[in-house]
Design a protein around this motif. Structure first.
Motif, PDB file in Angstrom:
ATOM      1  N   VAL A 234       0.615  -1.367   0.028  1.00  8.59           N
ATOM      2  CA  VAL A 234      -0.357  -0.155   0.110  1.00  8.59           C
ATOM      3  C   VAL A 234       0.989   0.779   0.073  1.00  8.59           C
TER       4      VAL A 234
ATOM      5  N   ARG B 105      -5.183   2.718   3.628  1.00 14.60           N
ATOM      6  CA  ARG B 105      -5.166   2.937   2.640  1.00 14.60           C
ATOM      7  C   ARG B 105      -6.506   3.719   1.540  1.00 14.60           C
ATOM      8  N   GLU B 106      -7.186   3.033   2.195  1.00 13.14           N
ATOM      9  CA  GLU B 106      -8.434   3.824   1.626  1.00 13.14           C
ATOM     10  C   GLU B 106      -9.399   5.344   2.733  1.00 13.14           C
TER      11      GLU B 106
ATOM     12  N   GLN C 165      -5.248  -6.606   5.661  1.00 12.96           N
ATOM     13  CA  GLN C 165      -6.825  -6.254   5.230  1.00 12.96           C
ATOM     14  C   GLN C 165      -6.310  -4.864   6.556  1.00 12.96           C
TER      15      GLN C 165
ATOM     16  N   ARG D  85      -5.088  -2.061   3.445  1.00 11.11           N
ATOM     17  CA  ARG D  85      -5.807  -1.762   3.313  1.00 11.11           C
ATOM     18  C   ARG D  85      -7.194  -0.637   3.068  1.00 11.11           C
TER      19      ARG D  85
END
Ligand code: PLP
Length: 469
Positions: free
Chosen positions: A70, A287-288, A281, A284
């Motif tokens: 990421v 990063r979102e 998880q 991610r």
């Protein structure tokens, strides 16, 4: 006797498992068998702890891959293991060999990290109560320091006036995003004792000024998670910290904050051999939620503890006696409050899975029976598990407390002067065998006496009079 209330309850500990989890359970079963065969576990050694070295390596690889996937290429990332989770020198050395540094929060933890050979540039000091001497040592070594509060920053100011330091400095933020399911482990409540409370009146302005006055203050630190804290809440804590970094840099007109330390706190699934949530998880989701933190403008530090080590540890305790009380079968074992303190005192928050092995170290088969698994300590609540459905435990069998590699056997509690158990690491040997290495010896009776004032036997009887003479 003959209680079979639990018969219809499914409880095969490995039934619900991902492929990784099933492999881990397989390694665990082979290690238990080998520990009995090789005499590490038996009538004369009724309590041992095992660490799965392949599992530790896999877990580190998972962490590194999760963040590599990421971050922008070239982003400096330091994964520092929270030493408090498993304060054992050989574990810190293994983690160091796998590229993981150390997050320390006391002189003892720093000493362990140094004994393991973790270099200062891979060490982070975070304690909420650092003395001037501790700060001086950290600055002399050049380890990263996260200050907890304004008074601590004043101390650092004074120390830096007397001697320059290579240490990177940060300040801990409490984003006050709220509590998780376990109050005692929730670090980001409105009134948490940790860091600068970001939503308190004047806090943001103070933080901007603190950075303007101290060009060497280049990091922000937060640690919002822990067991019981949901991932989105953890991510919000990081998002608040990132927003503050942006505000500071914008206001000062320079990129002074260059690193965000996001802490640790990924929870662990103690209910099955499924690893959830995973590092991937969480990375991610981060990063979102906070894309700007991953675009290459900021270096990252992480401080995971429990999620790296919990699943890699097993406590094995011999069943000394079995009995029945009020219709409930009870297996009296050697593992209780001294190695599973949180579980015994707060069983609702910290339930552990128990696996049953026979006297040869083979997984026990047979109908499930609801039973208590008790420890050796002299108080009624010393239960490793209450009302668990397991194959019937018998004298000479072994009860295994699973997922105890973090905050359990490495956190001995000296109740009843029960000895600290030996810790052995295990790894695959040649042609399917299992090899062991001693991580920590069992505590001896002589050590218990020595640590209990054995050198001062007469202190309270004739000790005062001899001083007067
Ligand atoms: C305890 C602690 C950690 C590690 O927490 P885990 O829940 O074990 O991942 C990291 N950073 C700080 C500051 C801590 O106090």
């Amino acid at each position: 006797m003959g209680d079979d209330r639990g018969r219809e309850r499914p409880s095969d500990p490995a039934a619900d498992a991902t492929p990784d989890g099933r492999r881990r359970a397989g390694r665990r079963d082979r290690a238990v068998r080998a520990a009995v065969e090789q005499g590490l576990l038996g009538p004369g050694a009724p309590l041992v702890a095992l660490l799965d070295v392949a599992g530790i390596r896999e877990s580190v690889a998972g962490l590194r891959a999760a963040f590599d996937a990421v971050v922008a290429p070239g982003t400096p990332v330091l994964h520092a293991f929270a030493v408090k989770a498993t304060p054992l020198v050989p574990v810190l050395r293994l983690l160091h060999a796998e590229g993981v540094g150390a997050e320390v929060a006391s002189p003892g933890e720093l000493a362990l990290a140094r004994a393991a050979g973790v270099p200062p540039r891979r060490t982070v000091l975070d304690s909420p109560a650092k003395t001037p001497d501790e700060l001086r040592e950290a600055l002399a070594l050049g380890i990263a320091v996260n200050a907890d509060n304004p008074q601590e920053l004043d101390r650092v100011d004074a120390l830096l006036r007397s001697a320059p330091s290579r240490s990177p400095f940060g300040i801990r933020i409490n984003p006050q995003v709220g509590a998780g399911a376990i109050e005692a482990l929730s670090t980001a409540t409105a009134t948490s004792k940790f860091g600068v409370a970001l939503r308190d009146e004047g806090a943001r302005d103070w933080l901007v000024r603190a950075c303007r006055d101290r060009p060497w203050l280049t990091r922000l630190h937060t640690h919002t998670g822990s067991q019981g804290v949901p991932l989105p809440l953890m991510a919000r804590g990081v998002a608040e910290t990132y927003a503050l970094a942006e505000e500071i840099n914008r206001t000062l007109g320079r990129r002074q904050i260059d690193t965000v330390d996001i802490g640790g706190g990924l929870p662990v699934n103690f209910a099955s051999d499924v690893t959830t949530p995973t590092f991937a998880q969480y990375a991610r989701l981060l990063r979102e939620t906070v894309p700007g933190l991953f675009d290459g403008r900021y270096g990252l530090v992480t401080e995971f503890g429990r999620a790296l080590l919990a699943e890699q540890g097993t406590i094995l305790a011999r069943v000394e006696y079995t009995k029945s009380a009020g219709g409930r079968p009870v297996a009296v074992t050697h593992a209780g409050v001294q190695v599973a303190t949180r579980t015994v005192y707060a069983p609702g928050s910290w339930p552990l899975r128990i696996a049953a092995y026979d006297a040869e170290g083979r997984p026990k088969q047979g109908p499930l029976l609801v039973q208590d698994v008790a420890g050796p300590a002299c108080f009624a609540g010393d239960l490793l598990a209450s009302g668990h459905a397991l194959p019937r435990l018998e004298q000479g069998d072994f009860a295994a407390a699973l997922d105890t590699g973090a905050y359990y056997f490495a956190h001995h509690y000296g109740y009843n002067s029960l000895a600290r158990p030996a810790v052995h690491g295990f790894a695959p040997g040649a042609s399917g065998s299992v090899v062991f290495a001693t991580v920590r010896e069992a505590q001896t009776l002589a050590e218990i006496v020595a640590e209990s004032g054995g050198a001062h036997t007469d202190a309270l009887t004739t000790g005062f009079t001899s001083e007067r003479r």
